[in-house]
Design a protein around this motif. Structure first.
Motif, mmCIF file in Angstrom:
data_model
loop_
_atom_site.group_PDB
_atom_site.id
_atom_site.type_symbol
_atom_site.label_atom_id
_atom_site.label_comp_id
_atom_site.label_asym_id
_atom_site.label_seq_id
_atom_site.Cartn_x
_atom_site.Cartn_y
_atom_site.Cartn_z
ATOM 1 N N ARG A 127 0.837 -0.898 -0.086
ATOM 2 C CA ARG A 127 -0.072 0.085 0.243
ATOM 3 C C ARG A 127 0.574 1.132 0.100
ATOM 4 N NH1 ARG A 127 -4.753 -0.287 4.075
ATOM 5 N NH2 ARG A 127 -5.597 -2.843 3.478
ATOM 6 N N SER B 276 -0.372 3.957 0.773
ATOM 7 C CA SER B 276 0.705 4.622 2.272
ATOM 8 C C SER B 276 1.120 3.804 3.476
ATOM 9 C CB SER B 276 -1.392 4.872 3.471
ATOM 10 O OG SER B 276 -1.692 3.081 3.299
ATOM 11 N N ASN C 203 -8.760 9.518 -1.600
ATOM 12 C CA ASN C 203 -9.089 7.680 -2.043
ATOM 13 C C ASN C 203 -10.602 7.107 -1.582
ATOM 14 O OD1 ASN C 203 -9.734 5.035 -3.414
ATOM 15 N ND2 ASN C 203 -7.894 3.939 -2.435
ATOM 16 N N ASP D 212 -10.961 3.585 -0.557
ATOM 17 C CA ASP D 212 -9.579 3.104 0.098
ATOM 18 C C ASP D 212 -9.795 2.216 0.975
ATOM 19 O OD1 ASP D 212 -6.590 3.262 0.978
ATOM 20 O OD2 ASP D 212 -7.727 3.213 3.126
ATOM 21 N N ASN D 213 -11.776 1.761 1.737
ATOM 22 C CA ASN D 213 -12.032 0.187 2.534
ATOM 23 C C ASN D 213 -11.579 -0.825 1.605
ATOM 24 O OD1 ASN D 213 -12.020 1.581 5.036
ATOM 25 N ND2 ASN D 213 -14.284 2.198 4.754
ATOM 26 N N PRO E 210 -7.578 0.075 -1.625
ATOM 27 C CA PRO E 210 -6.766 0.764 -1.213
ATOM 28 C C PRO E 210 -5.891 0.846 -2.258
ATOM 29 C CG PRO E 210 -6.584 -1.155 -0.076
ATOM 30 C CD PRO E 210 -7.424 -1.442 -1.146
#
Length: 633
Positions: free
Chosen positions: A118, A120, A130, A133-134, A137
């Motif tokens: 990811r 992030s 985004n 994202d859940n 991602p």
């Protein structure tokens, strides 16, 4: 989302600059020369240079063991007549992305990251919006395959000139545009910002500067030690001068802030070493630079919907898979102001090429590359054709209709693309004919892949029809077409067509009648001030809009110079949009107060219709941020 930029001008940039960066091929080169020897190839290229005013070209053709052809043709600098030599360096633009992707594969092999990590987790300091994202991602691989759904960088970012900027600083440019416009990992949409972030990941995870890591792990092992993403002393000495399309207007060397996406300088022979390494599955001159599995992964698209459904053509990790003359090739192309370049190779047949010119003349470059492709593929055995589909015409006739661009590279160009870049699909007994409204359509044959189609010469499926989020999508993995189109309903198409027809008819009638009225006024002085105003003010609004369009088209050849900074051209474009708005509003007021004037009724109604058309256009342009837009913002 902020829209401070004139969308039409970004579209101009896309056509004039971006399109050559992905113009590898994927169709038969029937109009190009077909030389059969290296000597004939050089003669054919020299002829193209003479006809198109391209100053110089560098070429390398390689197999797994050696550089078979190394040619330097023309001049590196027009004023001094300095010739192109085998040591002359060119800017290769987006080919730089291939090296950035290879660097990340090296880091993956070293166990420092995986491309499925990811974003992030790798660079949490970089903020991305985004809303999926859940469930989806954003991952590093989405950057590398251009499936992040990011908008591309704005025109003004190409004019930022910061020598040697650190990657940690370059990521701050365009940060507000890092919005996933659709779910990551679904559709391909090219964005240079993807590789700006990818370059930063290289720097952060390796613990070295981007340039040092690339030099140590890739450039030196590939015998490219003098190649550089920076303007070193050696590059200054050897770099060719880049030129505009005319072949005489020199372009300055711009220090790109997102250099990991497009700033590499090298020679054709040096790029030929990359081709050899890829042909040898990661090995160069006896050294295994990357694992074979990494090279295969680089060549394999995985994250977009077409790849997930089994299409192998498309964009992998900075590596296109596409077909030319019925042969499947891999590679990438590049464009930077004043230069165009490309490399391509066939792992199965063990040959490839690298070609570069010091001009932005995309048509000339296409002719040169097509000639090279014809030379190389003349004796190659074509890939086996897919088995013909047993489907009946009624099984594909449901895909016929009108389609508009859906996943645009530049979101700001949507206002124009959705109106003017329509695709028409017609069903025939053989398959589907696909083309623009005024283009000659091309036939696509059904394949054994459900909802899949291909050109007659293509070795596999390249077009796929997908139902996605209640939309009917035509997704293409062809390099030249690489796009996703949304099918229009009948009412959408006809409403759009009628509106455009009304606007064009109103404007043309206004222009034609104004010529008559001006002549009558000059000859007879027939109209008083009020009558002349109701006749000519709507036309003045039309002329201000056409003046804006004229300024834009005048800048198409060199948009970075004319529009990316405050110039006479860019400021004029902005002021003309304000003038159009002011005149249109004045027309509406004039029509409202002139209803009872002593003028022919049809004159008033014509002014009313033209003012309505202008008001429709003003509302549309205002919605998309065109009125008062600053191209340099």
């Amino acid at each position: 989302m902020q829209k401070p930029i004139l969308s039409l001008l970004l579209l101009a940039l896309f056509i004039a600059v971006f399109l050559p960066s992905t113009s590898l091929g994927s169709e038969t080169n029937d109009d190009a020369a077909s030389p059969t020897t290296p000597a004939e190839l050089v003669v054919a290229i020299r002829k193209i240079l003479e006809e198109t005013k391209v100053p110089g070209v560098g070429l390398a053709i390689a197999n797994r063991n050696e550089i078979l052809v190394s040619e330097a043709i023309g001049v590196a600098n027009v004023d001094s007549n300095r010739p192109v030599t085998k040591e002359t360096m060119f800017r290769v633009g987006s080919i730089s992305k291939s090296f950035t992707a290879l660097a990340l594969l090296k880091l993956q092999e070293a166990g420092k990251l995986t491309i499925d990590d990811r974003l992030s987790e790798l660079i949490p300091e970089v903020k991305v919006s985004n809303r999926w994202d859940n469930v989806a991602p954003l991952k590093l691989v989405h950057l590398l395959e251009h499936t992040s759904a990011f908008n591309d960088i704005p025109l003004s970012q190409y004019a930022i000139n910061v020598p040697g900027i650190a990657m940690s600083d370059s990521i701050h440019y365009g940060a507000q545009r890092r919005i996933c416009r659709w779910q990551p990992g679904t559709f391909f949409s090219y964005s240079n910002d993807n590789y700006t972030l990818a370059g930063y990941v290289v720097e952060k995870i390796s613990g070295q500067s981007f340039d040092d890591y690339l030099s140590q792990e890739l450039l030196q092992p590939l015998d490219m030690s003098e190649a550089s993403f920076l303007l070193t002393d050696h590059v200054k000495e050897q770099i060719a001068t880049g030129y505009a399309v005319d072949g005489v207007s020199a372009r300055p060397y711009e220090h790109m802030v997102d250099r990991s996406s497009g700033a590499l300088n090298c020679t054709p022979t040096q790029l030929g070493h990359l081709v050899q390494m890829l042909l040898n599955r990661g090995n160069h001159a006896g050294q295994q630079i990357l694992q074979q599995s990494s090279i295969q992964r680089m060549e394999t698209p995985t994250t977009c919907l077409t790849a997930q459904r089994g299409i192998i053509d498309g964009y992998g990790l900075a590596n296109f898979t596409y077909s030319v003359n019925g042969h499947r090739l891999h590679g990438h192309a590049g464009a930077v102001d004043g230069f165009l370049s490309s490399y391509a190779y066939s792992p199965e047949l063990g040959t490839g090429y690298a070609v570069m010119i010091n001009s932005s003349n995309g048509a000339a470059f296409h002719r040169i590359e097509s000639t090279i492709q014809n030379y190389l593929t003349r004796e190659w055995p074509k890939a086996a054709q897919p088995a013909p589909s047993n489907a009946a015409p009624d099984q594909w006739s449901r895909f016929a209709g009108y389609y508009q661009p859906y996943t645009l590279r530049l979101e700001e160009s949507r206002f124009l693309y959705r109106l003017l870049m329509l695709t028409r699909i017609k069903s025939t007994n053989q398959g589907l004919e696909i083309g623009g409204l005024f283009d000659k359509p091309k036939l696509y044959l059904p394949t054994d892949m459900s909802r899949g189609f291909r050109r007659a010469d293509d070795p596999g499926t390249t077009i796929l029809f997908i139902d996605h989020e209640d939309k009917s999508i035509m997704a293409s993995a062809e390099d030249r077409r690489h796009e996703n189109l949304r099918r229009l309903t009948g009412s959408e198409f006809w409403l759009q067509t009628c509106c455009i027809g009304f606007l064009v008819a109103a404007m043309l009638s206004s222009l034609l009648l104004s010529v008559v009225w001006v002549l009558l006024w000059l000859i007879r002085r027939k109209f008083d001030g009020k009558q002349l105003a109701i006749r000519l003010l709507p036309t003045a609004a039309v002329l201000s809009f056409l003046g804006f369009v004229a300024v834009v088209f005048a800048c198409l050849e060199d948009p970075i110079v004319t529009l990316a900074r405050p110039t006479v051209w860019s400021v004029s474009a902005m002021l003309l949009t304000y003038l159009f708005a002011a005149l249109t509003i004045s027309c509406i007021f004039l029509v409202a107060i002139s209803r009872k004037w002593d003028i022919p009724t049809w004159i008033w109604w014509h002014a009313c219709l033209v003012s309505t058309a202008n008001a429709m256009l003003l509302s549309y342009l205002s919605y998309w941020g065109i009125i008062g837009g600053r191209t340099w913002a």
